[in-house]
Design a protein around this motif. Structure first.
Motif, PDB file in Angstrom:
ATOM      1  N   TYR A  22      -0.509  13.165   9.805  1.00 15.51           N
ATOM      2  CA  TYR A  22      -0.631  12.884   8.372  1.00 15.51           C
ATOM      3  C   TYR A  22      -1.461  13.967   7.691  1.00 15.51           C
ATOM      4  CZ  TYR A  22       0.889   8.109   9.419  1.00 15.51           C
ATOM      5  OH  TYR A  22       1.591   7.015   9.828  1.00 15.51           O
TER       6      TYR A  22
ATOM      7  N   PHE B  69       0.598   5.732   0.351  1.00 12.96           N
ATOM      8  CA  PHE B  69      -0.044   7.039   0.446  1.00 12.96           C
ATOM      9  C   PHE B  69       0.221   7.720  -0.889  1.00 12.96           C
ATOM     10  CE2 PHE B  69       1.118   6.768   5.153  1.00 12.96           C
ATOM     11  CZ  PHE B  69      -0.173   6.462   5.560  1.00 12.96           C
TER      12      PHE B  69
ATOM     13  N   ASN C  98       7.424   6.431  -6.383  1.00 13.18           N
ATOM     14  CA  ASN C  98       7.885   5.099  -5.957  1.00 13.18           C
ATOM     15  C   ASN C  98       8.481   4.329  -7.131  1.00 13.18           C
ATOM     16  OD1 ASN C  98       6.743   5.116  -3.164  1.00 13.18           O
ATOM     17  ND2 ASN C  98       4.841   5.363  -4.315  1.00 13.18           N
TER      18      ASN C  98
ATOM     19  N   ASN D 190      14.097   6.900   2.055  1.00  7.30           N
ATOM     20  CA  ASN D 190      13.685   5.961   3.087  1.00  7.30           C
ATOM     21  C   ASN D 190      13.974   4.510   2.727  1.00  7.30           C
ATOM     22  OD1 ASN D 190      12.717   7.900   5.050  1.00  7.30           O
ATOM     23  ND2 ASN D 190      11.173   8.415   3.511  1.00  7.30           N
TER      24      ASN D 190
ATOM     25  N   PRO E 148       3.686  15.831   2.235  1.00  3.08           N
ATOM     26  CA  PRO E 148       4.668  15.668   1.172  1.00  3.08           C
ATOM     27  C   PRO E 148       5.697  14.602   1.543  1.00  3.08           C
ATOM     28  CG  PRO E 148       5.109  17.679   2.409  1.00  3.08           C
ATOM     29  CD  PRO E 148       3.837  17.126   2.945  1.00  3.08           C
ATOM     30  N   PHE E 149       6.143  13.858   0.529  1.00  2.00           N
ATOM     31  CA  PHE E 149       7.083  12.773   0.782  1.00  2.00           C
ATOM     32  C   PHE E 149       8.494  13.331   0.857  1.00  2.00           C
ATOM     33  CE2 PHE E 149       3.513  10.948  -1.759  1.00  2.00           C
ATOM     34  CZ  PHE E 149       2.849  10.464  -0.648  1.00  2.00           C
ATOM     35  N   GLN E 150       9.170  13.007   1.949  1.00  2.00           N
ATOM     36  CA  GLN E 150      10.480  13.597   2.198  1.00  2.00           C
ATOM     37  C   GLN E 150      11.504  12.532   2.525  1.00  2.00           C
ATOM     38  OE1 GLN E 150       8.723  15.816   5.463  1.00  2.00           O
ATOM     39  NE2 GLN E 150       9.629  17.666   4.630  1.00  2.00           N
TER      40      GLN E 150
ATOM     41  N   ASN F  19      12.644   7.400   7.725  1.00  2.00           N
ATOM     42  CA  ASN F  19      11.672   6.349   7.406  1.00  2.00           C
ATOM     43  C   ASN F  19      10.392   6.447   8.227  1.00  2.00           C
ATOM     44  OD1 ASN F  19      11.056   4.191   5.664  1.00  2.00           O
ATOM     45  ND2 ASN F  19      11.558   2.665   7.218  1.00  2.00           N
TER      46      ASN F  19
ATOM     47  N   SER G 244       0.816  -1.212   0.000  1.00  2.00           N
ATOM     48  CA  SER G 244       0.000   0.000   0.000  1.00  2.00           C
ATOM     49  C   SER G 244       0.848   1.259   0.000  1.00  2.00           C
ATOM     50  CB  SER G 244      -0.974  -0.017   1.171  1.00  2.00           C
ATOM     51  OG  SER G 244      -0.302  -0.183   2.373  1.00  2.00           O
TER      52      SER G 244
ATOM     53  N   PRO H 187       6.506   7.033   8.715  1.00  2.00           N
ATOM     54  CA  PRO H 187       5.403   6.857   7.763  1.00  2.00           C
ATOM     55  C   PRO H 187       4.762   8.177   7.323  1.00  2.00           C
ATOM     56  CG  PRO H 187       4.836   5.963   9.930  1.00  2.00           C
ATOM     57  CD  PRO H 187       6.290   6.302   9.966  1.00  2.00           C
ATOM     58  N   GLN H 188       4.833   9.212   8.171  1.00  2.00           N
ATOM     59  CA  GLN H 188       4.250  10.515   7.789  1.00  2.00           C
ATOM     60  C   GLN H 188       5.007  11.148   6.619  1.00  2.00           C
ATOM     61  OE1 GLN H 188       4.839   9.509  10.861  1.00  2.00           O
ATOM     62  NE2 GLN H 188       3.147  10.047  12.227  1.00  2.00           N
ATOM     63  N   LYS H 189       6.225  10.687   6.370  1.00  2.00           N
ATOM     64  CA  LYS H 189       7.048  11.319   5.333  1.00  2.00           C
ATOM     65  C   LYS H 189       7.207  10.471   4.080  1.00  2.00           C
ATOM     66  CE  LYS H 189       9.961  13.765   8.650  1.00  2.00           C
ATOM     67  NZ  LYS H 189      11.331  13.813   9.176  1.00  2.00           N
ATOM     68  N   ARG H 190       6.645   9.273   4.104  1.00  2.00           N
ATOM     69  CA  ARG H 190       6.900   8.405   2.950  1.00  2.00           C
ATOM     70  C   ARG H 190       5.587   7.995   2.271  1.00  2.00           C
ATOM     71  NH1 ARG H 190       8.123   3.627   7.281  1.00  2.00           N
ATOM     72  NH2 ARG H 190       6.077   2.711   6.988  1.00  2.00           N
ATOM     73  N   SER H 191       5.717   7.555   1.037  1.00  2.00           N
ATOM     74  CA  SER H 191       4.550   7.081   0.292  1.00  2.00           C
ATOM     75  C   SER H 191       4.246   5.624   0.638  1.00  2.00           C
ATOM     76  CB  SER H 191       4.801   7.233  -1.207  1.00  2.00           C
ATOM     77  OG  SER H 191       3.759   6.647  -1.946  1.00  2.00           O
TER      78      SER H 191
ATOM     79  N   VAL I 165       3.295   2.601   2.596  1.00  2.00           N
ATOM     80  CA  VAL I 165       2.580   2.442   3.875  1.00  2.00           C
ATOM     81  C   VAL I 165       2.954   1.105   4.508  1.00  2.00           C
ATOM     82  CG1 VAL I 165       0.343   2.468   5.036  1.00  2.00           C
ATOM     83  CG2 VAL I 165       0.653   3.795   2.946  1.00  2.00           C
TER      84      VAL I 165
END
Lengths: 171, 153
Positions: free
Chosen positions: A55, A14, A151, A90, A85-87, B66, A12, B68-72, B74
């Protein structure tokens, strides 16, 4: 000991803003061909919980929260209409989908306007169907895409020399 | 398009040994093979999960936190045959099982009486040492994943 687990059933993401959510649906449904399965809607409680946890949610109660699209029976991509926003850089590098025939998949993706890369997009090498392509170190053919949320997506065709297939068939 | 399923998920590791232990001793995966560079140094470890799919562990660090609030990304989700049995097995393997993912409360007994989520399936979570959530899901007769449902976006 491994008996309780049957296999990977979904991944999944976001998606970010509602516009990005629509772009992600377009990518996974219209470009990759995954089938719409079901949606769940936001309610006030869900939105409050997410916002309290830090979030971003731009959608309102009654808007789509989650969309499940089906890869094959029992396997899905779950898309969340929120986040970002994705930062940062990771842990998860990519999700990989298996394909029967990578050339056909690439031709179809290019026809649909999707950029296809030989390696990760950051290496900047577009996939050239005119060049002979050799399997990777694992013996499988691969190519890479990037979804609208950024992604990395890998496609992989197993061959007779695939270490993955050797392991699966050796069991 | 001839996509046939999820093949693997590739994870970069800041805690390679712990993450390897998590997916093997914790979740029941088995080391399948490694890929090595020209000097024979491994850069990728393949863990075979039950069902013929893989988790790839890259011997490669990441610089983000890493969260979860910052990444796509889940989570990934593993299907289990028997929810309560799977939770107990994972706990016996030393894995912490939570109700909603990293930072959420521990799942409480009785596991047999867990209420299905809005999708109709029984769900719980574990979190790998990198902070990636892994969902556990048992389908029920009401699972929308199986039955489908309204789709409006």
């Amino acid at each position: 000991m491994s008996e309780p687990i049957k296999g990977l059933t979904h991944v999944s993401y976001f998606c970010g803003t509602p516009d990005k959510f629509k772009e992600m649906l377009d990518f996974y449904v219209d470009k990759l061909g995954f089938a719409p399965k079901f949606t769940l809607d936001f309610d006030v409680g869900v939105i409050d919980n997410y916002r309290q946890a830090g979030y971003a949610v731009e959608a309102a109660p009654g808007d789509t929260w989650i969309a499940y699209v089906e890869i094959c029976p029992g396997q899905f991509v779950e898309l969340f209409n929120m986040g970002g926003p994705f930062q940062g850089d990771n842990s998860v590098k990519h999700v990989c989908y298996t394909v029967e025939d990578i050339r056909t998949a690439i031709e179809e993706l290019l026809d649909r306007g999707v950029e296809v890369w030989e390696g990760p997009k950051s290496l900047g090498k577009p996939y050239d169907l005119g060049e002979p392509h050799s399997p990777g170190a694992c013996g499988s053919y691969t190519c890479f895409l990037e979804d609208p949320a950024g992604n990395e997506v890998e496609l992989m065709e197993y061959t007779d020399r695939s270490l993955q297939r050797a392991w699966i068939e050796g069991r | 398009m001839n996509i046939t399923g999820i093949g693997h998920i590739g994870i970069r590791c800041n805690s390679l040994e712990e993450t390897f232990e998590f997916y093997t001793k914790g979740l029941g995966g088995e080391k399948a093979f490694e890929l090595c560079d020209e000097d024979g140094v491994p850069y990728l470890t393949y863990i075979a999960m039950p069902g013929g799919q893989f988790v790839e562990l890259f011997h490669e660090n990441y610089t983000g936190d890493n969260k979860p609030q910052k990444r796509s990304f889940v989570h990934i989700c593993l299907e289990v045959e028997d929810f309560a049995k799977a939770v107990r097995q994972l706990q016996a393997n030393g894995v912490k099982v939570t109700s909603g993912g990293d930072g959420s409360p521990l799942l409480e007994e009785p596991f047999e009486e867990r209420t299905p989520d809005r999708c109709g399936s029984l769900c719980a979570f574990v979190t790998d040492p990198e902070g990636n959530d892994v969902e556990l899901m048992q389908f029920t007769e009401n699972s929308k994943q199986i039955k489908g449902g309204k789709f409006h976006v």
